[in-house]
Design a protein around this motif. Structure first.
Motif, PDB file in Angstrom:
ATOM      1  N   HIS A 430       0.824  -1.171  -0.017  1.00  0.00           N
ATOM      2  CA  HIS A 430       0.051  -0.098   0.093  1.00  0.00           C
ATOM      3  C   HIS A 430       0.820   1.326   0.023  1.00  0.00           C
ATOM      4  O   HIS A 430       0.871   1.992   1.074  1.00  0.00           O
ATOM      5  N   ASP A 469      -5.164   5.571  -0.809  1.00  0.00           N
ATOM      6  CA  ASP A 469      -4.540   4.822   0.288  1.00  0.00           C
ATOM      7  C   ASP A 469      -3.275   5.716   1.098  1.00  0.00           C
ATOM      8  O   ASP A 469      -2.483   5.030   1.517  1.00  0.00           O
ATOM      9  N   THR A 538     -13.537   2.002  -1.258  1.00  0.00           N
ATOM     10  CA  THR A 538     -12.556   1.378  -1.696  1.00  0.00           C
ATOM     11  C   THR A 538     -12.223   0.228  -0.405  1.00  0.00           C
ATOM     12  O   THR A 538     -11.321  -0.645  -0.323  1.00  0.00           O
ATOM     13  N   LEU A 540     -13.391  -2.817   1.103  1.00  0.00           N
ATOM     14  CA  LEU A 540     -13.800  -4.043   0.609  1.00  0.00           C
ATOM     15  C   LEU A 540     -15.069  -4.439   1.465  1.00  0.00           C
ATOM     16  O   LEU A 540     -16.096  -4.916   0.707  1.00  0.00           O
ATOM     17  N   ASP A 579      -8.922  -0.254  -7.649  1.00  0.00           N
ATOM     18  CA  ASP A 579      -8.158  -0.734  -6.279  1.00  0.00           C
ATOM     19  C   ASP A 579      -7.520  -2.229  -6.427  1.00  0.00           C
ATOM     20  O   ASP A 579      -6.674  -2.662  -6.220  1.00  0.00           O
ATOM     21  N   LEU A 580      -8.472  -3.235  -7.338  1.00  0.00           N
ATOM     22  CA  LEU A 580      -8.023  -4.542  -7.501  1.00  0.00           C
ATOM     23  C   LEU A 580      -7.247  -4.695  -8.624  1.00  0.00           C
ATOM     24  O   LEU A 580      -7.301  -5.716  -9.252  1.00  0.00           O
ATOM     25  N   VAL A 594       1.388  -9.806  -6.121  1.00  0.00           N
ATOM     26  CA  VAL A 594       0.955 -10.523  -5.258  1.00  0.00           C
ATOM     27  C   VAL A 594       1.776 -10.875  -4.123  1.00  0.00           C
ATOM     28  O   VAL A 594       1.953 -11.085  -2.664  1.00  0.00           O
ATOM     29  N   ILE A 597       1.881  -8.110  -1.999  1.00  0.00           N
ATOM     30  CA  ILE A 597       0.603  -7.860  -0.825  1.00  0.00           C
ATOM     31  C   ILE A 597       0.778  -8.952   0.129  1.00  0.00           C
ATOM     32  O   ILE A 597       0.527  -8.598   1.343  1.00  0.00           O
ATOM     33  N   PHE A 598       1.248 -10.260  -0.067  1.00  0.00           N
ATOM     34  CA  PHE A 598       1.478 -11.305   0.802  1.00  0.00           C
ATOM     35  C   PHE A 598       2.681 -10.821   1.726  1.00  0.00           C
ATOM     36  O   PHE A 598       2.394 -11.169   3.150  1.00  0.00           O
ATOM     37  N   PHE A 601       1.002  -8.711   4.219  1.00  0.00           N
ATOM     38  CA  PHE A 601      -0.047  -9.519   4.963  1.00  0.00           C
ATOM     39  C   PHE A 601       0.797 -10.339   6.148  1.00  0.00           C
ATOM     40  O   PHE A 601       0.326 -10.232   7.151  1.00  0.00           O
ATOM     41  N   MET A 618      -4.839 -16.045   5.794  1.00  0.00           N
ATOM     42  CA  MET A 618      -4.069 -15.459   4.448  1.00  0.00           C
ATOM     43  C   MET A 618      -2.956 -14.326   5.148  1.00  0.00           C
ATOM     44  O   MET A 618      -2.172 -13.969   4.365  1.00  0.00           O
ATOM     45  N   GLN A 631      -5.664 -17.201  -3.461  1.00  0.00           N
ATOM     46  CA  GLN A 631      -5.848 -16.005  -4.453  1.00  0.00           C
ATOM     47  C   GLN A 631      -6.950 -16.779  -5.305  1.00  0.00           C
ATOM     48  O   GLN A 631      -7.809 -15.755  -5.774  1.00  0.00           O
ATOM     49  N   PHE A 634      -9.859 -15.496  -3.704  1.00  0.00           N
ATOM     50  CA  PHE A 634     -10.200 -13.990  -4.030  1.00  0.00           C
ATOM     51  C   PHE A 634     -10.446 -13.554  -5.150  1.00  0.00           C
ATOM     52  O   PHE A 634     -11.266 -12.679  -5.233  1.00  0.00           O
TER      53      PHE A 634
END
Ligand SMILES: Nc1nc2c(ncn2[C@@H]2O[C@@H]3COP(=O)(O)O[C@H]3[C@H]2O)c(=O)[nH]1
Length: 696
Positions: A430, A469, A538, A540, A579-580, A594, A597-598, A601, A618, A631, A634
């Motif tokens: 982000h 963001d 945004t 979710l 956003d996605l 990804v 992203i992870f 996470f 996740m 994924q 998602f």
């Protein structure tokens, strides 16, 4: 001495009663009340006598009133006043004496008939006397009750005055929250009048030095003479909290009503010696806030006599209101101080979080004249852009979309974009690159579908994507709430999205950053409202209801892009779709994104584990092998429904759906591989276990 003997004594010594009744111990109003009562009885008997004379056509009825002191003859003088004098023994006994007795068997008096009367006369006189006695009896009751009532009325008036004032105080506490001193002054002033005190003062407790200091010290009896002292009180009106009546009350929390101050060992005469004032009596009340004494209020020198029970009761209520007012004053001071600190923090932040001149000049030097056509497709990979190209292209996209419809200062635009960049944190996903790629996706949508929105709406959508963001910390709303962060304390829903919007507004408000300044105030207000709507969309958590509603309108054929509610739903879904956007990028870009992203996470999962909470799968790095399956979930559960809906509204954007379907299939293949590996591992383990068991 019992009542009977007391009565005998008073009868035998009438001067004692006379002295008592007319002496200093009976107030003037009490004496008048008694006299009125006697007058009433005399008047009733006198009128009764005259009435009987008229009925019996005679004029020599003697009216006698009975009382504790004996029998008195009642006459009326020329002015109509009742005259009472001791009854002298008559020369000739009356023909008939009619006693006048009331319902409580009390003998009010007698009627002496000095002429012959018939039986019929007697019957008449007896009836009238009974009525007269009853009338007097009920008149007495009602006068007593009215006296009582009068007393009560007094009390009720006093209470009413009190409660009206307290209501005023409560109102002014909330209205004059700024000048709490004014409220406290009002309270003191009223209290002083109510208990009829000559002076009033408020001492506060200095918990550090264990001293009491005068905050309000009365130098006279009218409000203008109230002396409001500063926070620390007057230096010479400070004394240790174990001194004086005030100190005793502050230490013990007790109410003190001292009738003679100088005879009380606890009294501290030092203040008198400084002020030259002589304290006779004191009513002193502690002021509590949450069970702790924070000060005392003092009423000094009752104007007439000393303070009584009523004064104590009324004053006790004031002490509560004083506490309330002081409590608000403290809270308000705290709020004011924290607001000042907040302003300072903002100033410092604003200075460091705004782009600097060098960055601006660097960008100004580059002039993009040719059209950058590669930007006009969703597949464009922003990851390959340099730290200079991203802001450069963000400015280019803004101009490409709006320079024909909107007036804006190009330097403001550069400063705005650079400061937005500066206010994204360097978190794994982000970050500014994410903000940029979401804005780029919106640029392409607006480019391929120019006429779906007005220029101002399109501007709001683009700016929202770029800023959606801002200042993200790499943690989601659930984390912010479970960790009870300050942001979660401020915003109850869509915590981070509210913060992102707030940051957007803060940047727009910086000098030389307001790219919307050419708008009218109404247009500006609308633009900000739409930016807020877009950024909040945004979250979710809001996607699912938005999607359901929009699909319903489309399914039942009532969808109309010109209906405001439908329009806002479309804007919200487009925001989610942008956003996605990573899920609708070419597979290479999808997998790279990804990864980060992870990474983010798992950072959150680690932080949650450190605080003793189990992260969701996740965000649990120990479950990284389940990533492909996650994924799939998602993509199929969120991304695909989103892009299918976008394709229904903007068919020109159906490539996003196709890309998303492709990527989902790729993740399913990976998930399948992952499953096989897991199976192989498991079966491998099983073989080893079997060997162990069989011992081969
Ligand atoms: N599992 C998963 N989550 C994603 C992916 N892309 C975006 N997200 C999540 O979707 C969310 C959309 O809103 P945010 O940007 O706040 O945070 C985003 C991520 O939490 C993805 O590819 N996989």
């Amino acid at each position: 001495m019992d009542e009977e003997r007391c009565l005998q004594y008073l009868k035998a010594n009438p001067y004692v009663l006379e002295a008592l009744v007319t002496g200093p111990f009976v107030s003037r109003e009490t004496f008048q009340k008694w006299a009125k009562k006697r007058d009433q009885k005399a008047r009733v008997l006198y009128e009764l006598g005259r009435c009987c004379e008229q009925l019996l056509c005679m004029n020599d009825v003697t009216v006698v009133m009975s009382s504790m002191d004996g029998a008195f003859q009642v006459t009326k003088n020329a002015e109509g006043e009742m005259k009472i004098r001791k009854l002298r023994k008559p020369k000739k006994a009356p023909y008939y004496v009619q006693k006048v007795v009331d319902c409580s068997e009390t003998i009010l008096g007698e009627l002496h008939f000095n002429s012959p009367v018939t039986d019929r006369d007697l019957a008449t006189v007896s009836v009238i006397s009974t009525w007269a006695a009853a009338t007097h009896y009920f008149a007495k009751i009602s006068s007593q009750s009215s006296e009582f009532l009068a007393d009560d009325t007094d009390k009720i008036n006093r209470q009413r005055k009190l409660s009206n004032f307290l209501l005023e105080v409560a109102k002014s506490i909330f209205q004059d929250i700024i000048s709490m001193d004014l409220v406290i002054m009002k309270i003191m002033n009223f209290a002083q009048k109510l208990v009829n005190a000559d002076r009033a003062s408020l001492f506060l407790l200095d918990t550090k030095t264990k001293e009491l200091y005068a905050r309000i010290f009365d130098v006279g009896t009218n409000a203008s003479e109230h002396q409001k002292l500063d926070e620390d009180g007057a230096k010479d009106l400070r004394f240790p909290m174990n001194k004086g009546i005030a100190g005793y009350v502050a230490t013990t929390g007790q109410v003190l009503n001292i009738e003679n101050a100088y005879e009380d060992s606890r009294f501290n005469p030092e203040v008198d010696s400084k002020t030259g004032y002589t304290t006779r009596n004191i009513l002193c009340m502690p002021i509590f806030i949450r069970g702790t004494v924070i000060g005392v209020v003092q009423m000094v020198n009752k104007i007439d006599g000393h303070f009584n029970r009523d004064d104590e009761d009324a004053f006790e209520m004031f002490a509560v209101y004083c506490g309330l007012a002081l409590h608000h004053a403290k809270l308000y001071d705290k709020i004011r101080r924290s607001e000042q600190k907040y302003r300072v923090a903002l100033e410092v932040l604003a200075y460091h979080s705004v782009c600097n001149k060098d960055e601006v000049n660097k960008l100004k030097k580059i002039h993009l004249t040719d059209r950058v056509s590669e930007l006009e497709t969703f597949d464009f990979n922003g990851m390959k852009l340099s730290e200079l190209e991203k802001p450069l292209y963000a400015v280019y996209m803004f101009k490409a979309l709006f320079q024909t419809d909107l007036r804006f200062d190009p330097d403001d635009l550069i400063r705005f974009v650079l400061t937005v960049r500066k206010n994204y944190r360097r978190v794994a996903y982000h970050n500014w690159a994410h903000g940029w790629s979401v804005a780029h996706a919106m640029f392409v949508l607006l480019f391929v579908k120019k006429d779906i929105f007005t220029p101002h709406e399109a501007l709001a959508l683009y700016v929202s994507c770029l800023c959606h963001d801002l200042d993200h910390r790499g943690k989601n709303n659930a984390y912010m709430k479970t960790m009870s962060t300050p942001l979660a304390a401020i915003y109850t829903t869509s915590v981070m999205e509210h913060h992102h919007f707030n940051q957007t507004v803060t940047i727009l408000q910086q000098n030389g950053h307001n790219i919307l300044k050419s708008m009218s105030s109404e247009e500006y207000k609308q633009a900000l409202g739409l930016i807020k709507h877009c950024i909040l969309a945004t979250d979710l958590a809001l996607f699912f209801p938005n999607k359901a509603k929009l699909n319903d309108y489309l399914d039942n054929g009532t969808f109309n892009i010109h209906t405001p509610e439908h329009r806002r739903l479309v804007q919200a879904i487009l925001m989610t779709g942008c956003d996605l956007i990573a899920s609708a990028k070419p597979w290479q870009v999808q997998t790279e994104t990804v990864k980060v992203i992870f990474e983010e996470f798992y950072d959150q999962g680690d932080a949650e584990r450190l605080s003793g909470k189990d992260p969701i799968p996740m965000m649990d790095r120990t479950k990284a092998n389940e990533l492909p399956q996650m994924q799939v979930g998602f993509m199929r559960g969120i991304c695909l429904p989103c892009y299918e809906l976008i394709a229904r509204i903007i068919p020109e954007a159906d490539s996003l759906r196709d890309r998303c379907i492709y990527n989902a299939k790729k993740w399913e293949e990976l998930a399948e591989e992952q499953r096989k590996i897991a199976e192989a591992k498991n079966s491998g383990h099983e073989n080893i276990e079997k060997k162990n068991i069989n011992g081969d």
